[in-house]
Design a protein around this motif. Structure first.
Motif, PDB file in Angstrom:
ATOM      1  N   ASN A   1       0.469   9.154  12.261  1.00 44.66           N
ATOM      2  CA  ASN A   1       1.833   9.571  12.593  1.00 44.66           C
ATOM      3  C   ASN A   1       2.198   9.311  14.047  1.00 44.66           C
ATOM      4  O   ASN A   1       3.344   8.991  14.340  1.00 44.66           O
ATOM      5  CB  ASN A   1       2.025  11.053  12.245  1.00 44.66           C
ATOM      6  CG  ASN A   1       2.338  11.244  10.762  1.00 44.66           C
ATOM      7  OD1 ASN A   1       3.469  11.074  10.337  1.00 44.66           O
ATOM      8  ND2 ASN A   1       1.313  11.549   9.978  1.00 44.66           N
TER       9      ASN A   1
ATOM     10  N   MET B   1       3.088   5.769  14.594  1.00 45.37           N
ATOM     11  CA  MET B   1       4.446   5.488  14.102  1.00 45.37           C
ATOM     12  C   MET B   1       5.508   6.193  14.950  1.00 45.37           C
ATOM     13  O   MET B   1       6.679   5.838  14.900  1.00 45.37           O
ATOM     14  CB  MET B   1       4.535   5.953  12.634  1.00 45.37           C
ATOM     15  CG  MET B   1       5.603   5.256  11.827  1.00 45.37           C
ATOM     16  SD  MET B   1       5.311   3.481  11.639  1.00 45.37           S
ATOM     17  CE  MET B   1       6.865   2.830  12.225  1.00 45.37           C
TER      18      MET B   1
ATOM     19  N   PHE C   1       4.152  -0.625  10.234  1.00 45.89           N
ATOM     20  CA  PHE C   1       4.508   0.063   8.990  1.00 45.89           C
ATOM     21  C   PHE C   1       3.473   1.135   8.704  1.00 45.89           C
ATOM     22  O   PHE C   1       2.276   0.899   8.839  1.00 45.89           O
ATOM     23  CB  PHE C   1       4.547  -0.939   7.830  1.00 45.89           C
ATOM     24  CG  PHE C   1       4.926  -0.328   6.503  1.00 45.89           C
ATOM     25  CD1 PHE C   1       6.254  -0.311   6.090  1.00 45.89           C
ATOM     26  CD2 PHE C   1       3.956   0.238   5.672  1.00 45.89           C
ATOM     27  CE1 PHE C   1       6.606   0.264   4.873  1.00 45.89           C
ATOM     28  CE2 PHE C   1       4.304   0.808   4.454  1.00 45.89           C
ATOM     29  CZ  PHE C   1       5.634   0.824   4.049  1.00 45.89           C
ATOM     30  N   MET C   2       3.965   2.301   8.306  1.00 48.84           N
ATOM     31  CA  MET C   2       3.039   3.337   7.857  1.00 48.84           C
ATOM     32  C   MET C   2       3.408   3.749   6.440  1.00 48.84           C
ATOM     33  O   MET C   2       4.541   4.123   6.178  1.00 48.84           O
ATOM     34  CB  MET C   2       3.102   4.569   8.764  1.00 48.84           C
ATOM     35  CG  MET C   2       2.243   5.709   8.227  1.00 48.84           C
ATOM     36  SD  MET C   2       2.153   7.172   9.294  1.00 48.84           S
ATOM     37  CE  MET C   2       3.613   8.057   8.834  1.00 48.84           C
ATOM     38  N   ALA C   3       2.445   3.676   5.533  1.00 44.15           N
ATOM     39  CA  ALA C   3       2.642   4.220   4.188  1.00 44.15           C
ATOM     40  C   ALA C   3       2.323   5.704   4.274  1.00 44.15           C
ATOM     41  O   ALA C   3       1.246   6.082   4.727  1.00 44.15           O
ATOM     42  CB  ALA C   3       1.736   3.519   3.193  1.00 44.15           C
ATOM     43  N   PHE C   4       3.286   6.536   3.883  1.00 46.03           N
ATOM     44  CA  PHE C   4       3.153   7.980   4.080  1.00 46.03           C
ATOM     45  C   PHE C   4       2.180   8.612   3.085  1.00 46.03           C
ATOM     46  O   PHE C   4       2.112   8.211   1.927  1.00 46.03           O
ATOM     47  CB  PHE C   4       4.511   8.669   3.909  1.00 46.03           C
ATOM     48  CG  PHE C   4       5.389   8.612   5.125  1.00 46.03           C
ATOM     49  CD1 PHE C   4       5.671   7.400   5.744  1.00 46.03           C
ATOM     50  CD2 PHE C   4       5.952   9.772   5.648  1.00 46.03           C
ATOM     51  CE1 PHE C   4       6.491   7.343   6.863  1.00 46.03           C
ATOM     52  CE2 PHE C   4       6.771   9.726   6.763  1.00 46.03           C
ATOM     53  CZ  PHE C   4       7.040   8.514   7.378  1.00 46.03           C
TER      54      PHE C   4
ATOM     55  N   PRO D   1       5.354  10.841   0.900  1.00 42.16           N
ATOM     56  CA  PRO D   1       6.674  10.225   1.099  1.00 42.16           C
ATOM     57  C   PRO D   1       7.791  11.235   0.808  1.00 42.16           C
ATOM     58  O   PRO D   1       7.679  12.062  -0.086  1.00 42.16           O
ATOM     59  CB  PRO D   1       6.686   9.079   0.080  1.00 42.16           C
ATOM     60  CG  PRO D   1       5.245   8.807  -0.217  1.00 42.16           C
ATOM     61  CD  PRO D   1       4.566  10.141  -0.110  1.00 42.16           C
ATOM     62  N   VAL D   2       8.846  11.138   1.608  1.00 41.51           N
ATOM     63  CA  VAL D   2       9.929  12.113   1.547  1.00 41.51           C
ATOM     64  C   VAL D   2      10.990  11.651   0.546  1.00 41.51           C
ATOM     65  O   VAL D   2      11.294  10.463   0.458  1.00 41.51           O
ATOM     66  CB  VAL D   2      10.565  12.239   2.949  1.00 41.51           C
ATOM     67  CG1 VAL D   2      11.643  13.301   2.969  1.00 41.51           C
ATOM     68  CG2 VAL D   2       9.496  12.556   3.979  1.00 41.51           C
TER      69      VAL D   2
ATOM     70  N   GLU E   1       5.684   3.187  -1.863  1.00 42.56           N
ATOM     71  CA  GLU E   1       5.287   2.894  -0.491  1.00 42.56           C
ATOM     72  C   GLU E   1       4.733   1.472  -0.395  1.00 42.56           C
ATOM     73  O   GLU E   1       5.053   0.725   0.531  1.00 42.56           O
ATOM     74  CB  GLU E   1       4.230   3.900   0.006  1.00 42.56           C
ATOM     75  CG  GLU E   1       4.732   5.326   0.139  1.00 42.56           C
ATOM     76  CD  GLU E   1       5.784   5.468   1.226  1.00 42.56           C
ATOM     77  OE1 GLU E   1       6.979   5.517   0.858  1.00 42.56           O
ATOM     78  OE2 GLU E   1       5.447   5.509   2.413  1.00 42.56           O
TER      79      GLU E   1
ATOM     80  N   GLN F   1       7.453  -1.062  -0.667  1.00 43.83           N
ATOM     81  CA  GLN F   1       8.162  -1.228   0.604  1.00 43.83           C
ATOM     82  C   GLN F   1       7.349  -2.037   1.597  1.00 43.83           C
ATOM     83  O   GLN F   1       7.896  -2.847   2.345  1.00 43.83           O
ATOM     84  CB  GLN F   1       8.512   0.142   1.197  1.00 43.83           C
ATOM     85  CG  GLN F   1       9.534   0.887   0.367  1.00 43.83           C
ATOM     86  CD  GLN F   1       9.804   2.273   0.921  1.00 43.83           C
ATOM     87  OE1 GLN F   1      10.296   2.415   2.032  1.00 43.83           O
ATOM     88  NE2 GLN F   1       9.467   3.287   0.158  1.00 43.83           N
TER      89      GLN F   1
ATOM     90  N   GLN G   1       8.639  -5.374   3.316  1.00 41.08           N
ATOM     91  CA  GLN G   1       8.854  -5.379   4.764  1.00 41.08           C
ATOM     92  C   GLN G   1       7.947  -6.385   5.467  1.00 41.08           C
ATOM     93  O   GLN G   1       8.246  -6.798   6.579  1.00 41.08           O
ATOM     94  CB  GLN G   1       8.621  -3.963   5.302  1.00 41.08           C
ATOM     95  CG  GLN G   1       9.604  -3.578   6.388  1.00 41.08           C
ATOM     96  CD  GLN G   1       9.821  -2.069   6.429  1.00 41.08           C
ATOM     97  OE1 GLN G   1      10.166  -1.457   5.419  1.00 41.08           O
ATOM     98  NE2 GLN G   1       9.615  -1.478   7.582  1.00 41.08           N
TER      99      GLN G   1
END
Lengths: 255, 416
Positions: free
Chosen positions: A47, A50, A83-86, A89-90, A157, A160, A164
């Protein structure tokens, strides 16, 4: 030149020091794994790279592609290729996956001075990425991550990430809570986007994803510091012995 | 008003006397705890002057007329109808004053039968309302084209008293859109509206009412519908403009098997205050009501939504739902949401929900991490919040009109 370089990073959250001097370097074309027991600071590291606003860097630097991004805005980091894969994810209720993906894609294009993507190109690009990441087409009209199962969120994720095409991807426990099939999808996605121009940092508590995506470098984080580094053999070692011996070593060294 | 129909003249006389005996509510008046009208002096607002048709173009519309729509424009004191000759036995779209003269037998049984007179704003309206509008659909007929009523306040410091009566006889069908607008964004007017709606047995009405008055205007509204046996009402409200006031939206499910869907959106910025007071009254068995409101508030704006579900004895098998969700875009914006239930039947399903929240910083972090600048990320979250309300309707004119109106309003609220 290293791709991503973390130098002596100290990070606080809510007045508590979580990272206590982390050094870590990821080069282009390299796959790194960051392992460690729960509470060691793995997610904090992801985190803070990012740029999470709730984390406070008190010392040290984050260097990405030769630039100090320690203080850079989150969206700038993303547009630079990070890029961060959570892990969690929200959900964005009311925003369909299609609308969201287009908005993101266009934000990147506008920042590069390009025109917005045409409907046709958008559809083709997304459909290809969906096929790759095993995301059903019906997802297009669903609200982003809203009511998605854990596995569906993780596949979104990876979708994306595939769209990206970042030059540096951090996967924050993307493997946790996945069944075998979903794990395979995640691994396929990662292997697909990986390449000589890309750096990957896989953060995980477990070993099983590291059998599907093989890291060249393994780091073990414990109590906010990297306490062990090595090659893939470290994964096997941790698999056999767990994290207990690491704790013992650290305590022995401190005594 | 020398030629006014006797039935209106009688009502006006009575209302004038009543109005002079009633006083404005204050903070101790039930229902007015959160809406302050201390700054209001009715004497400061003269009657609407004769309007000019040319002002129509100068007011920014919320809704554009759909193809073939029947239209009535009211500009201050001027009524402009579409010139279609009213024909007995056919659907009527005409001025209420004219209808009272030509069709008293259709108007008299309903006018004032839905909204009670004993209220200061109602009495003032009744004493002084302009021509108003009357929409009437006879038994088993349908108005094939939507109606669009555009009521424009062009004069400043004047009171525009607007009155609408919609009557759908048994099995009739209609779609009525209304918009309340100001010409000058700086004008400080008083807009007082009464809407009475009768949905007959098995009849079907869609009623859409949007207000985008100047942000210095007062708005007071008393809008009430009665839905008879197996009738259905689809009611949509948009509160975008005005400085303060209160709009009551009351639905009475009077006949067994009747249903109502009520959807509302309001937005505020600057120092706007919006107040929606909704009632879902279940007076017969097997009735369904479904009410959802969403509010978006920026800067120092405030809003109150008070919702009451009332289930009368004998209204068994009632299914009632109400929710109000607010998104606050600034620390100084404020919302009150007060759901209420009064249930006197024992076999019912009543649910409610209220929420007041700010944009979740974790949502913004997530979107920023994918490359969206903060303003874009915020806008996406807000659009999603509003879209969930728009999705109460399938693709079609109402879905499109709501999307367009809310998207445009979002620029105003965000100041972009």
């Amino acid at each position: 030149m290293p791709h991503l370089e973390i130098r002596n990073l100290h990070v606080r959250a809510d007045e508590k020091e979580i990272l206590r001097g982390v050094d870590l370097t990821v080069g282009k074309g390299e796959i790194h794994a960051l392992m460690g027991p729960n509470g060691s600071g793995k997610s904090t590291l992801a985190n803070v790279i990012m740029g999470h606003p709730g984390l406070d860097v008190t010392e040290g630097q984050i260097i990405f592609e030769g630039q100090d991004i320690t203080e850079a805005a989150v969206d700038e980091r993303a547009r630079m290729g990070l890029f961060m894969a959570f892990q969690y994810p929200v959900a964005i209720p009311g925003v369909t996956v299609t609308k969201y993906l287009r908005t993101v894609m266009n934000a990147h294009r506008i920042a590069r001075g390009e025109a917005e993507i045409s409907l046709k190109d958008f559809r083709q690009t997304v459909e290809a990425a969906m096929a790759l990441t095993d995301v059903p087409r019906e997802f297009s009209t669903r609200y982003l991550n809203d009511g998605f199962s854990g596995g569906e969120k993780k596949r979104m994720e990876i979708l994306q990430m595939a769209l990206q095409k970042p030059s540096m991807a951090i996967l924050d426990e993307t493997d946790s809570g996945l069944d075998i099939d979903a794990l395979q999808v995640v691994a396929n996605g990662v292997n697909h986007v990986a390449g000589p121009e890309m750096g990957i940092l896989i953060i995980t508590h477990y070993q099983r994803i590291l059998h599907l995506v093989e890291p060249g470098f393994v780091h073990v984080l414990y109590q906010g510091r990297i306490v062990k580094q090595g090659g893939p053999e470290l994964v096997t070692l941790l698999e056999e012995k767990g994290y207990g011996w690491i704790k013992d070593e650290v305590e022995a060294a401190a005594a | 008003m020398a030629t006014e129909a006797p039935l209106l003249a009688t009502r006006r006389k009575r209302a004038t006397a009543l109005a002079s005996s009633l006083t404005l509510p204050d903070a101790r008046t039930p229902g007015w705890e959160f809406t302050d009208v201390k700054g209001l002096d009715l004497a400061n607002f003269g009657p609407s002057p004769d309007g000019q048709a040319s002002m129509r173009e100068r007011a920014t519309a919320i809704f554009e007329p759909q193809d073939g729509a029947r239209q009535i424009d009211q500009i201050d004191g001027l009524t402009v109808t579409d010139g279609v000759q009213p024909t007995p036995g056919q659907p009527l779209v005409m001025s209420l004053a004219k209808a009272a003269e030509l069709f008293p037998e259709l108007v008299e049984p309903h006018l004032g039968s839905i909204v009670a007179s004993e209220d200061v704003f109602v009495a003032n309206n009744e004493a002084a309302f302009t021509a108003g509008a009357f929409i009437y659909v006879p038994r088993n007929q349908s108005l094939d084209v939507p109606v669009l009523l555009t009521v424009i306040q062009a004069a400043t410091a004047a009171a525009l008293n607007w009155r609408l009566l919609i009557v759908l006889e048994e099995g009739a069908q209609a779609e009525v859109w209304e918009q309340y607008l100001s010409v000058d964004p700086e004008s400080a007017g008083l807009f007082n509206t009464i809407v009475e709606i009768v949905v007959g047995p098995g009849a079907n009405l869609r009623y859409v009412c949007g207000q985008s008055l100047s942000e210095k205007s007062w708005i007071f509204g008393t809008q009430r519908a009665e839905v008879q046996r197996d009738g259905n009402l689809d009611w949509v409200a948009l509160g975008l403009g005005s400085a303060g006031g209160k709009v009551r939206m009351e639905t009475k499910l009077a006949g067994a098997g009747s249903s109502a869907k009520v959807t509302g959106a309001y937005t505020g910025h600057g120092r706007q205050h919006l107040d929606f007071d909704t009632t879902q009254e279940h007076a017969a068995p097997n009735t369904v009501s479904d009410l959802a409101f969403r509010g978006l508030l920026n800067e120092r704006s405030t809003a109150v939504w008070r919702g009451m579900i009332r289930v009368e004895p004998g209204a068994q098998q009632t299914d009632a739902f109400q929710e109000c969700r607010n998104l606050l875009l600034s620390k100084r914006a404020h919302a009150d949401s007060i759901p209420g239930l009064e249930i006197e039947a024992n076999d019912v399903r009543c649910t409610h929900a209220a929420a007041i929240a700010q944009i979740d910083p974790e949502q913004l972090f997530y979107l920023a991490s994918r490359g969206l600048p903060e303003a874009m990320a915020k806008r996406l979250v807000i659009e999603g919040f509003l879209q969930e309300l728009v999705e109460r309707f399938p693709e079609g004119p109402i879905h499109a009109a709501l999307s367009t109106a809310l998207e445009r309003q979002l620029n105003t609220v965000l100041g972009v």
